[in-house]
Motif scaffolding. Structure first.
Motif, mmCIF file in Angstrom:
data_model
loop_
_atom_site.group_PDB
_atom_site.id
_atom_site.type_symbol
_atom_site.label_atom_id
_atom_site.label_comp_id
_atom_site.label_asym_id
_atom_site.label_seq_id
_atom_site.Cartn_x
_atom_site.Cartn_y
_atom_site.Cartn_z
ATOM 1 N N TYR A 168 5.690 18.575 6.068
ATOM 2 C CA TYR A 168 5.096 19.725 6.753
ATOM 3 C C TYR A 168 5.559 19.786 8.211
ATOM 4 N N LEU A 169 5.533 18.633 8.892
ATOM 5 C CA LEU A 169 5.957 18.575 10.292
ATOM 6 C C LEU A 169 7.441 18.262 10.454
ATOM 7 N N GLY A 170 8.097 17.903 9.351
ATOM 8 C CA GLY A 170 9.522 17.613 9.401
ATOM 9 C C GLY A 170 9.869 16.302 10.079
ATOM 10 N N ARG A 171 9.044 15.264 9.857
ATOM 11 C CA ARG A 171 9.317 13.946 10.439
ATOM 12 C C ARG A 171 9.404 12.918 9.324
ATOM 13 N N ALA A 172 10.254 11.939 9.524
ATOM 14 C CA ALA A 172 10.347 10.828 8.579
ATOM 15 C C ALA A 172 10.901 9.631 9.333
ATOM 16 N N GLY A 173 10.415 8.453 8.985
ATOM 17 C CA GLY A 173 10.895 7.279 9.696
ATOM 18 C C GLY A 173 10.588 5.974 9.000
ATOM 19 N N TRP A 174 11.080 4.938 9.615
ATOM 20 C CA TRP A 174 10.945 3.557 9.158
ATOM 21 C C TRP A 174 10.692 2.697 10.382
ATOM 22 N N GLY A 175 9.810 1.706 10.252
ATOM 23 C CA GLY A 175 9.599 0.808 11.365
ATOM 24 C C GLY A 175 8.788 -0.416 11.005
ATOM 25 N N VAL A 176 8.827 -1.387 11.904
ATOM 26 C CA VAL A 176 8.054 -2.615 11.767
ATOM 27 C C VAL A 176 6.623 -2.312 12.182
ATOM 28 N N VAL B 75 3.889 11.220 2.691
ATOM 29 C CA VAL B 75 3.970 10.007 1.877
ATOM 30 C C VAL B 75 4.168 8.810 2.803
ATOM 31 N N GLU B 76 3.502 7.722 2.467
ATOM 32 C CA GLU B 76 3.632 6.474 3.219
ATOM 33 C C GLU B 76 3.746 5.321 2.240
ATOM 34 N N HIS B 77 4.601 4.388 2.589
ATOM 35 C CA HIS B 77 4.778 3.173 1.801
ATOM 36 C C HIS B 77 4.815 1.999 2.768
ATOM 37 N N ASP B 78 3.926 1.046 2.557
ATOM 38 C CA ASP B 78 3.833 -0.144 3.398
ATOM 39 C C ASP B 78 4.381 -1.339 2.627
ATOM 40 N N GLU C 240 0.861 -1.179 0.000
ATOM 41 C CA GLU C 240 0.000 0.000 0.000
ATOM 42 C C GLU C 240 0.898 1.229 0.000
ATOM 43 N N SER C 241 0.440 2.294 -0.691
ATOM 44 C CA SER C 241 1.249 3.512 -0.721
ATOM 45 C C SER C 241 0.390 4.707 -1.109
ATOM 46 N N THR C 242 0.883 5.874 -0.771
ATOM 47 C CA THR C 242 0.201 7.104 -1.158
ATOM 48 C C THR C 242 0.673 7.601 -2.520
ATOM 49 N N CYS C 243 1.780 7.050 -3.013
ATOM 50 C CA CYS C 243 2.310 7.381 -4.335
ATOM 51 C C CYS C 243 3.277 6.270 -4.733
ATOM 52 N N PRO C 244 3.588 6.161 -6.020
ATOM 53 C CA PRO C 244 4.590 5.170 -6.413
ATOM 54 C C PRO C 244 5.942 5.479 -5.749
ATOM 55 N N LEU C 245 6.644 4.469 -5.330
ATOM 56 C CA LEU C 245 7.933 4.632 -4.661
ATOM 57 C C LEU C 245 8.918 5.401 -5.551
ATOM 58 N N GLN C 246 8.859 5.174 -6.842
ATOM 59 C CA GLN C 246 9.760 5.840 -7.772
ATOM 60 C C GLN C 246 9.558 7.356 -7.781
ATOM 61 N N ASP C 247 8.356 7.826 -7.403
ATOM 62 C CA ASP C 247 8.082 9.269 -7.398
ATOM 63 C C ASP C 247 8.922 10.023 -6.377
ATOM 64 N N LEU C 248 9.474 9.326 -5.397
ATOM 65 C CA LEU C 248 10.320 9.979 -4.408
ATOM 66 C C LEU C 248 11.612 10.504 -5.015
ATOM 67 N N PHE C 249 11.982 9.987 -6.176
ATOM 68 C CA PHE C 249 13.251 10.339 -6.799
ATOM 69 C C PHE C 249 13.099 11.380 -7.903
ATOM 70 N N GLY C 250 11.897 11.949 -8.039
ATOM 71 C CA GLY C 250 11.649 12.976 -9.046
ATOM 72 C C GLY C 250 12.193 14.328 -8.614
ATOM 73 N N ALA C 251 12.036 15.305 -9.497
ATOM 74 C CA ALA C 251 12.514 16.659 -9.220
ATOM 75 C C ALA C 251 11.737 17.314 -8.077
ATOM 76 N N GLN D 215 6.782 0.012 7.490
ATOM 77 C CA GLN D 215 6.302 1.254 6.901
ATOM 78 C C GLN D 215 7.440 2.274 6.819
ATOM 79 N N LEU D 216 7.514 2.921 5.663
ATOM 80 C CA LEU D 216 8.394 4.050 5.429
ATOM 81 C C LEU D 216 7.486 5.262 5.269
ATOM 82 N N PHE D 217 7.727 6.324 6.027
ATOM 83 C CA PHE D 217 6.849 7.491 5.931
ATOM 84 C C PHE D 217 7.649 8.783 6.048
ATOM 85 N N ALA D 218 7.077 9.837 5.493
ATOM 86 C CA ALA D 218 7.652 11.173 5.637
ATOM 87 C C ALA D 218 6.520 12.186 5.679
ATOM 88 N N ASP D 219 6.668 13.154 6.550
ATOM 89 C CA ASP D 219 5.747 14.277 6.655
ATOM 90 C C ASP D 219 6.600 15.531 6.551
#
Length: 104
Positions: free
Chosen positions: A80-88, A60-63, A42-53, A74-78
């Motif tokens: 607006y709030l300046g948070r990003a992380g990875w976890g089980v 964005v979230e990727h499960d 599951e994702s909010t966008c294709p993973l490849q879109d993270l590497f665009g301009a 889950q890999l996520f980034a916000d």
């Protein structure tokens, strides 16, 4: 259940300080998907879109799921709030040793 050699190296929860760190893990995960070791479930966008301009969205979230043991991540980034992380996000759901036998 036995340890999963395929995803045990991804068990540590991470918080990212720099976009480069986030993108390095995203690239690693993209390679794992291409190698059949992980699935993007599951994702909010294709993973490849993270590497665009431009960044695809403020949030964005990727499960992911390990193809050997079924553990979820889950890999996520916000930006607006300046948070990003990875976890089980879920436990093993199948025996990785049996999955390895089934694929050989």
């Amino acid at each position: 259940m036995p340890a999963c050699t395929q995803c045990d190296g991804l068990m540590e929860s991470l918080s990212f300080e720099k976009p480069r760190e986030y993108l390095e893990l995203a690239r690693r995960l993209l390679n794992a998907i291409n190698d059949g070791k992980m699935s993007l479930i599951e994702s909010t966008c294709p993973l490849q879109d993270l590497f665009g301009a431009e960044w695809p969205a403020n949030q964005v979230e990727h499960d992911f799921e390990c193809s050997a043991c079924g553990r979820k991540f889950q890999l996520f980034a916000d930006t607006y709030l300046g948070r990003a992380g990875w976890g089980v996000t879920g436990p093993q759901t199948k025996d990785p040793t049996l999955a390895a036998i089934a694929t050989t």
